[in-house]
Every structure is written in structure tokens, then in C-alpha cells.
Design a protein around this motif. Structure first.
Motif, PDB file in Angstrom:
ATOM      1  N   PRO A  76       0.823  -1.218   0.000  1.00  0.00           N
ATOM      2  CA  PRO A  76       0.000   0.000   0.000  1.00  0.00           C
ATOM      3  C   PRO A  76       0.853   1.262   0.000  1.00  0.00           C
ATOM      4  O   PRO A  76       1.948   1.287   0.560  1.00  0.00           O
ATOM      5  CB  PRO A  76      -0.800  -0.121   1.299  1.00  0.00           C
ATOM      6  CG  PRO A  76      -0.854  -1.586   1.572  1.00  0.00           C
ATOM      7  CD  PRO A  76       0.481  -2.115   1.101  1.00  0.00           C
ATOM      8  N   THR A  77       0.349   2.287  -0.653  1.00  0.00           N
ATOM      9  CA  THR A  77       1.060   3.558  -0.739  1.00  0.00           C
ATOM     10  C   THR A  77       0.233   4.646  -0.072  1.00  0.00           C
ATOM     11  O   THR A  77      -0.870   4.416   0.411  1.00  0.00           O
ATOM     12  CB  THR A  77       1.305   3.947  -2.207  1.00  0.00           C
ATOM     13  OG1 THR A  77       0.068   4.370  -2.799  1.00  0.00           O
ATOM     14  CG2 THR A  77       1.874   2.772  -2.996  1.00  0.00           C
ATOM     15  N   SER A  78       0.765   5.868  -0.061  1.00  0.00           N
ATOM     16  CA  SER A  78       0.025   7.002   0.486  1.00  0.00           C
ATOM     17  C   SER A  78      -0.955   7.574  -0.527  1.00  0.00           C
ATOM     18  O   SER A  78      -1.679   8.507  -0.231  1.00  0.00           O
ATOM     19  CB  SER A  78       0.999   8.095   0.930  1.00  0.00           C
ATOM     20  OG  SER A  78       1.725   8.587  -0.182  1.00  0.00           O
ATOM     21  N   SER A  79      -0.979   7.022  -1.743  1.00  0.00           N
ATOM     22  CA  SER A  79      -1.924   7.429  -2.773  1.00  0.00           C
ATOM     23  C   SER A  79      -3.298   6.831  -2.464  1.00  0.00           C
ATOM     24  O   SER A  79      -3.463   6.117  -1.475  1.00  0.00           O
ATOM     25  CB  SER A  79      -1.426   6.969  -4.140  1.00  0.00           C
ATOM     26  OG  SER A  79      -0.156   7.507  -4.405  1.00  0.00           O
ATOM     27  N   PRO A  80      -4.307   7.074  -3.309  1.00  0.00           N
ATOM     28  CA  PRO A  80      -5.630   6.499  -3.054  1.00  0.00           C
ATOM     29  C   PRO A  80      -5.586   4.991  -2.862  1.00  0.00           C
ATOM     30  O   PRO A  80      -4.750   4.292  -3.428  1.00  0.00           O
ATOM     31  CB  PRO A  80      -6.411   6.874  -4.326  1.00  0.00           C
ATOM     32  CG  PRO A  80      -5.760   8.121  -4.805  1.00  0.00           C
ATOM     33  CD  PRO A  80      -4.299   7.963  -4.481  1.00  0.00           C
ATOM     34  N   ASP A  81      -6.501   4.473  -2.042  1.00  0.00           N
ATOM     35  CA  ASP A  81      -6.512   3.053  -1.693  1.00  0.00           C
ATOM     36  C   ASP A  81      -6.578   2.153  -2.919  1.00  0.00           C
ATOM     37  O   ASP A  81      -6.086   1.029  -2.891  1.00  0.00           O
ATOM     38  CB  ASP A  81      -7.696   2.741  -0.774  1.00  0.00           C
ATOM     39  CG  ASP A  81      -7.531   3.382   0.597  1.00  0.00           C
ATOM     40  OD1 ASP A  81      -6.381   3.683   0.969  1.00  0.00           O
ATOM     41  OD2 ASP A  81      -8.544   3.573   1.287  1.00  0.00           O
ATOM     42  N   GLU A  82      -7.197   2.632  -4.001  1.00  0.00           N
ATOM     43  CA  GLU A  82      -7.340   1.778  -5.178  1.00  0.00           C
ATOM     44  C   GLU A  82      -6.001   1.418  -5.803  1.00  0.00           C
ATOM     45  O   GLU A  82      -5.884   0.436  -6.522  1.00  0.00           O
ATOM     46  CB  GLU A  82      -8.240   2.441  -6.211  1.00  0.00           C
ATOM     47  CG  GLU A  82      -7.698   3.767  -6.737  1.00  0.00           C
ATOM     48  CD  GLU A  82      -8.630   4.406  -7.750  1.00  0.00           C
ATOM     49  OE1 GLU A  82      -9.089   3.693  -8.649  1.00  0.00           O
ATOM     50  OE2 GLU A  82      -8.898   5.610  -7.629  1.00  0.00           O
ATOM     51  N   ASP A  83      -4.940   2.180  -5.516  1.00  0.00           N
ATOM     52  CA  ASP A  83      -3.622   1.851  -6.053  1.00  0.00           C
ATOM     53  C   ASP A  83      -3.148   0.484  -5.581  1.00  0.00           C
ATOM     54  O   ASP A  83      -2.416  -0.206  -6.288  1.00  0.00           O
ATOM     55  CB  ASP A  83      -2.595   2.907  -5.624  1.00  0.00           C
ATOM     56  CG  ASP A  83      -2.632   4.137  -6.520  1.00  0.00           C
ATOM     57  OD1 ASP A  83      -3.456   4.161  -7.450  1.00  0.00           O
ATOM     58  OD2 ASP A  83      -1.850   5.067  -6.282  1.00  0.00           O
ATOM     59  N   THR A  84      -3.528   0.100  -4.369  1.00  0.00           N
ATOM     60  CA  THR A  84      -3.041  -1.161  -3.818  1.00  0.00           C
ATOM     61  C   THR A  84      -3.829  -2.358  -4.327  1.00  0.00           C
ATOM     62  O   THR A  84      -3.523  -3.497  -3.977  1.00  0.00           O
ATOM     63  CB  THR A  84      -3.120  -1.123  -2.284  1.00  0.00           C
ATOM     64  OG1 THR A  84      -4.497  -1.047  -1.881  1.00  0.00           O
ATOM     65  CG2 THR A  84      -2.369   0.060  -1.730  1.00  0.00           C
ATOM     66  N   MET A  85      -4.846  -2.139  -5.150  1.00  0.00           N
ATOM     67  CA  MET A  85      -5.663  -3.239  -5.667  1.00  0.00           C
ATOM     68  C   MET A  85      -5.055  -3.866  -6.916  1.00  0.00           C
ATOM     69  O   MET A  85      -5.450  -4.961  -7.310  1.00  0.00           O
ATOM     70  CB  MET A  85      -7.069  -2.725  -6.003  1.00  0.00           C
ATOM     71  CG  MET A  85      -7.856  -2.191  -4.818  1.00  0.00           C
ATOM     72  SD  MET A  85      -9.314  -1.230  -5.338  1.00  0.00           S
ATOM     73  CE  MET A  85     -10.104  -2.371  -6.468  1.00  0.00           C
ATOM     74  N   TRP A  86      -4.117  -3.195  -7.540  1.00  0.00           N
ATOM     75  CA  TRP A  86      -3.649  -3.627  -8.850  1.00  0.00           C
ATOM     76  C   TRP A  86      -2.419  -4.513  -8.737  1.00  0.00           C
ATOM     77  O   TRP A  86      -1.552  -4.277  -7.904  1.00  0.00           O
ATOM     78  CB  TRP A  86      -3.371  -2.403  -9.720  1.00  0.00           C
ATOM     79  CG  TRP A  86      -4.610  -1.608  -9.914  1.00  0.00           C
ATOM     80  CD1 TRP A  86      -5.011  -0.529  -9.176  1.00  0.00           C
ATOM     81  CD2 TRP A  86      -5.657  -1.868 -10.849  1.00  0.00           C
ATOM     82  NE1 TRP A  86      -6.229  -0.091  -9.607  1.00  0.00           N
ATOM     83  CE2 TRP A  86      -6.663  -0.889 -10.634  1.00  0.00           C
ATOM     84  CE3 TRP A  86      -5.835  -2.814 -11.851  1.00  0.00           C
ATOM     85  CZ2 TRP A  86      -7.821  -0.842 -11.389  1.00  0.00           C
ATOM     86  CZ3 TRP A  86      -6.997  -2.771 -12.605  1.00  0.00           C
ATOM     87  CH2 TRP A  86      -7.975  -1.785 -12.371  1.00  0.00           C
ATOM     88  N   PRO A  87      -2.324  -5.545  -9.574  1.00  0.00           N
ATOM     89  CA  PRO A  87      -1.238  -6.520  -9.454  1.00  0.00           C
ATOM     90  C   PRO A  87       0.133  -5.912  -9.724  1.00  0.00           C
ATOM     91  O   PRO A  87       0.276  -4.972 -10.503  1.00  0.00           O
ATOM     92  CB  PRO A  87      -1.596  -7.580 -10.502  1.00  0.00           C
ATOM     93  CG  PRO A  87      -2.504  -6.890 -11.468  1.00  0.00           C
ATOM     94  CD  PRO A  87      -3.256  -5.879 -10.671  1.00  0.00           C
ATOM     95  N   VAL A  88       1.137  -6.466  -9.057  1.00  0.00           N
ATOM     96  CA  VAL A  88       2.528  -6.068  -9.240  1.00  0.00           C
ATOM     97  C   VAL A  88       3.273  -7.233  -9.864  1.00  0.00           C
ATOM     98  O   VAL A  88       3.156  -8.370  -9.412  1.00  0.00           O
ATOM     99  CB  VAL A  88       3.185  -5.716  -7.893  1.00  0.00           C
ATOM    100  CG1 VAL A  88       4.652  -5.339  -8.100  1.00  0.00           C
ATOM    101  CG2 VAL A  88       2.449  -4.588  -7.216  1.00  0.00           C
ATOM    102  N   ILE A  89       4.033  -6.974 -10.901  1.00  0.00           N
ATOM    103  CA  ILE A  89       4.825  -8.028 -11.526  1.00  0.00           C
ATOM    104  C   ILE A  89       6.295  -7.634 -11.555  1.00  0.00           C
ATOM    105  O   ILE A  89       6.638  -6.447 -11.551  1.00  0.00           O
ATOM    106  CB  ILE A  89       4.336  -8.357 -12.955  1.00  0.00           C
ATOM    107  CG1 ILE A  89       4.461  -7.138 -13.873  1.00  0.00           C
ATOM    108  CG2 ILE A  89       2.915  -8.869 -12.934  1.00  0.00           C
ATOM    109  CD1 ILE A  89       4.167  -7.467 -15.325  1.00  0.00           C
ATOM    110  N   LYS A  90       7.134  -8.652 -11.575  1.00  0.00           N
ATOM    111  CA  LYS A  90       8.590  -8.458 -11.650  1.00  0.00           C
ATOM    112  C   LYS A  90       9.143  -9.393 -12.712  1.00  0.00           C
ATOM    113  O   LYS A  90       8.724 -10.554 -12.803  1.00  0.00           O
ATOM    114  CB  LYS A  90       9.250  -8.741 -10.302  1.00  0.00           C
ATOM    115  CG  LYS A  90      10.768  -8.619 -10.326  1.00  0.00           C
ATOM    116  CD  LYS A  90      11.376  -8.611  -8.938  1.00  0.00           C
ATOM    117  CE  LYS A  90      11.309  -9.946  -8.260  1.00  0.00           C
ATOM    118  NZ  LYS A  90      12.067  -9.967  -6.980  1.00  0.00           N
ATOM    119  N   ALA A  91      10.058  -8.905 -13.501  1.00  0.00           N
ATOM    120  CA  ALA A  91      10.669  -9.731 -14.543  1.00  0.00           C
ATOM    121  C   ALA A  91      12.117  -9.319 -14.733  1.00  0.00           C
ATOM    122  O   ALA A  91      12.513  -8.196 -14.395  1.00  0.00           O
ATOM    123  CB  ALA A  91       9.905  -9.600 -15.857  1.00  0.00           C
TER     124      ALA A  91
END
Length: 283
Positions: free
Chosen positions: A107-122
Motif C-alpha cells: 500500500p502507498t500514500s496514494s488512493p486506496d485503489e492503487d493497492t488493488m492492482w497486481p505487481v509483476i517483476k521480470a
């Protein structure tokens, strides 16, 4: 404590809760817990550690309130995603040269909806190109279509004059297609490149707004929660690790994960082939 203060935010990584940063407004706001000497001392220590980490990444307090807090938070998030042992990454797609992993977002200090989206690493290894050369290529908006088949164009809107040697910070407007023939998307973002450890470079991207890039009817305005390109030196060239988290309007999360995964693999393979081909041409 103000939940939305841009300098104070709490996040959870696995079962561990941590707090980063402190601002003058919150430290003097006056809750009974915050005004005790013990809490003040702990917060001051955290603030000192936070500032030390930012200095090590060549940050300097000069940008003003609009971009400073956003870039600094992005830098701390990038460090967490790249180095934290608390995050659990699982493989979602494999290729001969590229492995794509996913994790629960921080989670970030931005709107809560930011933490809903998937994070990928490659990650992919690219031979025949030095980290500085690869960094310069990725930061050059005029060359983005050479290796990114989805990029329509990227326009530099404003350059932020960073006094630190080797650091480039700017605001860009990117227009992109996607692998599934949906309506094109556009993004307005901060981009920052700076030298990192052992001769490497780190590029950080974070969504923002800018007066020169209003929403356009031909594109769906989307938002980069965090983008990272970590470039390290190898004996034969460079290895690049990317972190990608974006927020899209009108698309469910499961489809965003699929779209980002396919797009990331295609992007890294094309980048690898383009750089190695040009490296052979130079020899």
C-alpha cells in the motif's frame, strides 16, 4: 495522525507493519501518543534513517511539494520491491529468456485503489550493452518505439533540473496500444534515472498530472502506480530487472494481470533482441 499525509504512511509487507517518514505538521499536530518523548524519539530516528536511504539514492530536497514526496515514496517503494525478503513472489509466466513473477502490492500514500492492482517483476540479461547505454536508451523518448511495439509515442513535457550529477528527472506523456486491441491508453508520469550500486542505474516511474497533457477522448487515461528498471553490470553486458504496477480504467484486475504479463514478456524480448542486434552491428 493524518492518514493521507504525503510524508507519513504505514504499509504492511507480509505480517510486518512498518512506518516510514515523519513531517513537521504531523509531529506537532498534538495527539497524546505522538507528543510523548519516547514516540518522538523513535519517529525522529525513523526520519533520519529514511533521509539517509534517500541520500544514498542521490535524492536532494529541492523539488517542492508537488513532486518531492511522490518521487521519494517511489524510491523507497522501489527499494522494498527489489530487496525485501518479506515479499513472496510467485511465477506466473515463463519464457526461455524471461521469467515473470507476481506479488501482493505494498500500500502507498496514494488512493486506496492503487493497492488493488497486481505487481509483476521480470528480469532479462542483455549482452553487448553497458548499463549507462541501456539507461540512456530507456530515458530517450525519441527512441522508445525502437524496442517497444506497443508505444505510439512518448513526449517529454518538462525536465526537472536536478543539481545532482548523473541524475535525470522529467515528466513524460506516453501513448500506448496493448496486446488485446483495446482502446489505446495514455499515461502522464514522472521519470527519474540515477546511478545505483556497482556501476548500475535505476529508473523510477510514477504517475502524476501535468497541465500540458489533459485527458484526451482518443485515449483512456491510466496511471503508473510504480515502474522500476534496475540495470546492473554483467561481464558481457547488463541485466535488467523491472517492477510494474499500473492502474487501468475500465479493466478488471485479472485481465490487467494477463495484459501486463504478456506485454512485459514481449517488451523484454524485443528490448533484448534490439540491443543485442545493435551490439553485433557495432562490432
Amino acid at each position: 495522525m493524518n492518514k493521507r499525509c504525503s510524508a507519513v504512511y504505514t504499509y504492511q509487507s507480509s505480517s510486518i507493519t512498518r512506518e516510514r517518514g515523519i513531517c513537521d505538521a504531523c509531529s506537532s499536530a498534538g495527539t497524546s501518543a505522538a507528543t510523548t518523548s519516547s514516540n518522538t524519539g523513535r519517529r525522529a530516528k525513523r526520519c533520519t534513517n529514511r533521509n539517509r536511504r534517500l541520500r544514498s539514492m542521490r535524492f536532494k530536497d529541492w523539488r517542492g511539494s508537488i513532486y518531492k514526496s511522490s518521487l521519494e515514496e517511489a524510491a523507497l517503494l522501489s527499494e522494498e520491491y527489489l530487496t525485501s525478503k518479506d515479499l513472496k513472489w510467485s511465477q506466473v509466466k515463463g519464457d526461455v529468456n524471461v521469467q515473470v513473477l507476481e506479488s501482493n502490492p505494498i500500500p502507498t500514500s496514494s488512493p486506496d485503489e492503487d493497492t488493488m492492482w497486481p505487481v509483476i517483476k521480470a528480469r532479462v540479461t542483455i549482452n553487448g550493452i553497458k548499463p549507462k547505454e541501456l539507461c540512456n536508451l530507456l530515458m530517450d523518448s525519441d527512441r522508445v518505439s525502437e524496442y517497444n511495439q506497443y508505444a505510439t509515442c512518448r513526449i517529454d513535457l518538462e525536465e526537472l533540473k536536478n543539481p545532482k550529477k548523473g541524475v535525470v528527472e522529467k515528466i513524460v506523456w506516453s501513448k500506448t496500444n496493448n496486446p488485446f486491441k483495446l482502446k489505446p491508453y495514455d499515461f502522464v508520469s514522472l521519470m527519474r534515472s540515477a546511478p545505483s550500486e556497482k556501476g548500475g542505474y535505476r529508473i523510477i516511474t510514477r504517475g502524476c498530472t501535468h497541465a500540458k497533457a489533459p485527458a484526451h477522448a482518443d485515449y483512456v487515461r491510466s496511471h503508473v502506480v510504480l515502474g522500476v528498471n534496475e540495470i546492473q553490470k554483467t561481464s558481457r553486458g547488463s541485466v535488467i530487472t523491472i517492477i510494474q504496477q499500473s492502474r487501468y480504467k475500465g479493466i478488471p484486475q485479472w485481465f490487467v494481470q494477463k495484459m501486463n504479463t504478456v506485454g512485459t514478456v514481449n517488451y523484454l524480448i524485443a528490448l533484448q533482441e534490439d540491443c543485442e542486434k545493435k551490439g553485433l552491428e557495432r562490432t
